[in-house]
Enzyme design. Structure first.
Site, PDB file in Angstrom:
ATOM      1  N   ASP A 257       0.831  -1.194   0.000  1.00 32.56           N
ATOM      2  CA  ASP A 257       0.000   0.000   0.000  1.00 32.56           C
ATOM      3  C   ASP A 257       0.868   1.248   0.000  1.00 32.56           C
ATOM      4  O   ASP A 257       0.639   2.201  -0.750  1.00 32.56           O
ATOM      5  CB  ASP A 257      -0.874  -0.014   1.262  1.00 32.56           C
ATOM      6  CG  ASP A 257      -2.043   0.915   1.126  1.00 32.56           C
ATOM      7  OD1 ASP A 257      -2.512   1.412   2.151  1.00 32.56           O
ATOM      8  OD2 ASP A 257      -2.488   1.144  -0.017  1.00 32.56           O
ATOM      9  N   ASP A 385      -9.215  -0.652   3.336  1.00 31.20           N
ATOM     10  CA  ASP A 385      -8.725  -0.340   4.674  1.00 31.20           C
ATOM     11  C   ASP A 385      -9.633  -0.905   5.731  1.00 31.20           C
ATOM     12  O   ASP A 385      -9.182  -1.549   6.680  1.00 31.20           O
ATOM     13  CB  ASP A 385      -8.631   1.173   4.857  1.00 31.20           C
ATOM     14  CG  ASP A 385      -7.641   1.783   3.923  1.00 31.20           C
ATOM     15  OD1 ASP A 385      -7.873   2.910   3.474  1.00 31.20           O
ATOM     16  OD2 ASP A 385      -6.646   1.113   3.631  1.00 31.20           O
TER      17      ASP A 385
END
EC number: 3.4.23.-
Lengths: 467, 209
Positions: A257, A385
């Site tokens: 990420d 997330d």
């Protein structure tokens, strides 16, 4: 079917964006106008005449005051944004933990996904470690490939393909996974249920969900659905990923990420930048937004043409036409943010948003002036997330020996990580990866609490000592 | 809450190392190590409270610098209260939550000869600790603000005393009674420091405007 389900996560990745007025130019214009309305600014200006003469001086002061005002605003609204994101993240985690604790289906080992072909029931520790590393590698490469595919599709404007993909994935989640979930909950609580009722419930749930997520719907309902599908996805991951693989995947995905969002050639960064260039919103099915998004497809409408059209219409009509959209945005000030009101005041003179004016406006034919950005003050968090935070907390509650202590510790760690990420967002003002800090804290606290704090607290509770 | 958690982590790390380095069969030694662990943890908690104070101080300075009228939207007293509550809630949660989870299941309290009042006393002790943390937060921050080191030392000594009194468990009168007395004292002190007075209290209780 498990294939499609795994397609969903790789593009729901951690990215956090904040929507400040896109156009820098419009920002400074608004700020200079705002200056005249703001008393403190006038105090800072030594001579009021500098507003009329001495243009270069003006511009310099404007620039400085821009930065200060930006910082003020970010701090003022920063705390609000943090709370606006705490609540959904907490809700998602609570749903996942509650399900894990009560429904035993999600902690039973019923096989693995095809993405993690290597088993962890091996004889030696080394073999297990190797298998989990291989599993994690396969999963991550699948995710990378899918993300790149998505970015390529987006760049070449194959919107139909992307939408079809998203619709199939959300169909699967909303209908099939929630059916299984409902079935398991009924089994746990020994509730008798007939197929007809279940069909009715699932049908309604699914259809309303599809409408809310992909089209328009009340903001709260859309947020609720996004939370629910994140929780369902997280539960699937918790069930089908073996232990070490899960922790490894969490670690690697936060590194990924970081790279994908911050490197100039990272796929997620390219996605966000392309979306901003084209002045479009990112797919609502992948992003949780804390304010109203009215548009799904801005690609069909030409924003430039609309802005010109709006300017040609009479001024009093322009701003009031924006009112119907923003009414649902926030509950304060009759639905308008402070900045928005000041902008509007500067353009057309002060107009109070009274119920009468709103009623008058709603009688006007609404031209779709949707190009003015409706989500001025919102913070967006990618659904990936939510999913990975919930996976971490869910795994902690499922497999920790410290049980609730570990769960609580991971929960606090993730929230603090989110706080820090939002702080950085307020400072840097561009899309940031939301996973790394939180997941790192979460992992550290999980392993530390499980192995170090747990025996300590056990001993203390046994002797009833208090610290 | 986060800071308390970190202090707990570090203190349990120390304890863990000590335990692993020692003989697991030696009962008094283990208990001694546990006591040492508790004391060390108390000191670490107070140290982290101080660190948290430093952090909040910096945050307030930042807020003041950026605000329009020169004072920050949240005062240091409010922050002290919130910090205390955070510490207290975290400590309470960690003390109680496993107990509560176990209490949901079937069982008999004290069947092996231990005290039957285990749950009750745990609950009361946790409650008094949460309150105490809140008051200590206010006292501690006040002491740091006004450079009165004796206030800070008083908080640390009180904390040590309360934790130490729990070593008398299961002789509950030795731990609960002093803790509650200390809590009353700390409450009164914190109230006076926050600007309250007997007059205010009377007005509040009699619901005068």
């Amino acid at each position: 079917m498990t294939e499609l389900s795994a397609h969903l996560p790789q593009f729901q990745h951690g990215q956090l964006t904040e929507n400040f007025p896109d156009n820098h130019l419009s920002n400074t214009n608004d700020n200079s106008e705002r200056r005249r309305h703001d008393n403190s600014e006038r105090r800072r200006n030594d001579n009021p005449e500098s507003e009329t003469n001495g243009q270069p001086q003006n511009i310099q002061q404007v620039v400085e005051q821009d930065e200060e005002e930006d910082e003020e605003l970010t701090l003022k609204y920063g705390a609000k944004h943090v709370i606006m994101l705490f609540v959904p993240v907490t809700l998602c985690m609570v749903v996942v933990v509650a399900t894990i604790k009560s429904v035993s289906f999600y902690t039973r080992k019923d096989g693995q996904l095809i993405y993690t072909p290597f088993t962890e029931e091996t004889e030696t520790v080394g073999q297990r470690a190797l298998n989990s590393i291989l599993n994690a590698a396969i999963m991550i490469s699948v995710i990378i490939v899918m993300t790149i595919l998505l970015v390529v599709l987006y760049k070449y404007r194959c919107y139909k393909v992307i939408h079809g993909w998203l619709i199939i994935s959300s169909l699967l989640l909303l209908f099939f996974f929630s059916f299984i979930y409902l079935g398991e909950v009924f089994k746990t609580y020994n509730v008798a249920m007939d197929y007809i009722t279940v069909a009715l419930i699932i049908w309604n749930f699914g259809v309303v969900g599809m409408i809310c997520i992909h089209w328009k719907g009340p903001l709260r309902l859309q947020q609720a659905y996004l939370i629910m599908i994140s929780a369902l996805m997280a539960l699937v991951f918790i069930k089908y990923l073996p232990e070490w693989t899960a922790w490894l995947i969490l670690a690697v995905i936060s590194v990924y990420d970081l790279i994908a969002v911050l490197c100039p050639k990272g796929p997620l960064r390219m996605l966000v930048e392309t979306a901003q260039e084209r002045n479009e919103t990112l797919f609502p099915a992948l992003i949780y937004s804390s304010t109203m998004i009215w548009l799904v497809n801005m690609a069909e409408e030409d924003p430039e043409a609309q802005r010109k059209a709006s300017k040609s219409s009479t001024y009093p009509k322009q701003a009031p036409a924006n009112q119907p959209q923003n009414e649902d945005a926030e509950a304060d000030d009759g639905g308008f943010s402070q900045e928005w009101q000041q902008q509007r005041d500067n353009r057309i003179g002060p107009i109070e948003s009274t119920p009468e004016s709103r009623a008058a406006v709603q009688a006007l034919p609404s031209n779709s002036q949707t190009s003015e950005d409706p989500e001025e003050r919102g913070v967006k968090l990618g659904l990936g997330d939510f999913i990975f935070y919930s996976v971490l907390v869910g795994k902690a509650s499922a497999t920790a020996s410290g049980d609730w202590n570990t769960t609580l510790a991971c929960f606090v760690a993730i929230l603090i990580g989110l706080c820090l990420t939002l702080l950085l967002l307020a400072i840097f003002k561009k899309a940031l990866p939301a996973l790394p800090i939180s997941i790192t804290f979460g992992l550290v606290f999980y392993f530390a609490t499980d192995n170090l704090v747990q025996p300590f607290m056990d001993q203390l509770a046994f002797h009833q000592f208090y610290i | 809450a986060f800071f308390w958690l970190v202090s707990l982590l570090l203190s349990s790390l120390i304890w863990f190392i000590a335990v692993k380095a020692s003989d697991p069969r030696d009962e008094p030694l283990q208990k001694g190590l546990l006591i040492f662990g508790v004391m060390f943890s108390v000191l670490l908690q107070e140290a982290f409270r101080f660190l948290y104070y430093k952090l909040l101080r910096k945050a307030i300075e930042g807020l003041v610098a950026l605000s329009e009228d020169g004072c920050s939207p949240i005062s240091i007293q409010q922050m002290a209260y919130v910090a205390g509550v955070g510490f207290g809630l975290m400590s309470g949660a960690f003390s109680m939550i496993n107990l509560l989870a176990d209490a949901l299941g079937p069982g008999t309290v004290g069947i092996h000869g231990d005290s039957q009042l285990y749950f009750l006393t745990s609950a009361f002790m946790t409650m008094v600790l949460i309150f105490l943390h809140t008051f200590w937060g206010i006292l501690f921050f006040h002491g740091c603000e006004h450079q009165r080191w004796w206030e800070i030392m008083a908080v640390v000594v009180m904390h040590l005393a309360v934790s130490g009194s729990t070593f008398c468990n299961p002789l509950y009168v030795g731990s609960l009674v002093p803790s509650y007395l200390l809590m009353a004292a700390a409450a009164a002190w914190a109230y006076l420091l926050s600007g309250g007075s007997a007059h205010n209290l009377r007005r509040f209780l009699l619901c005068k405007s």
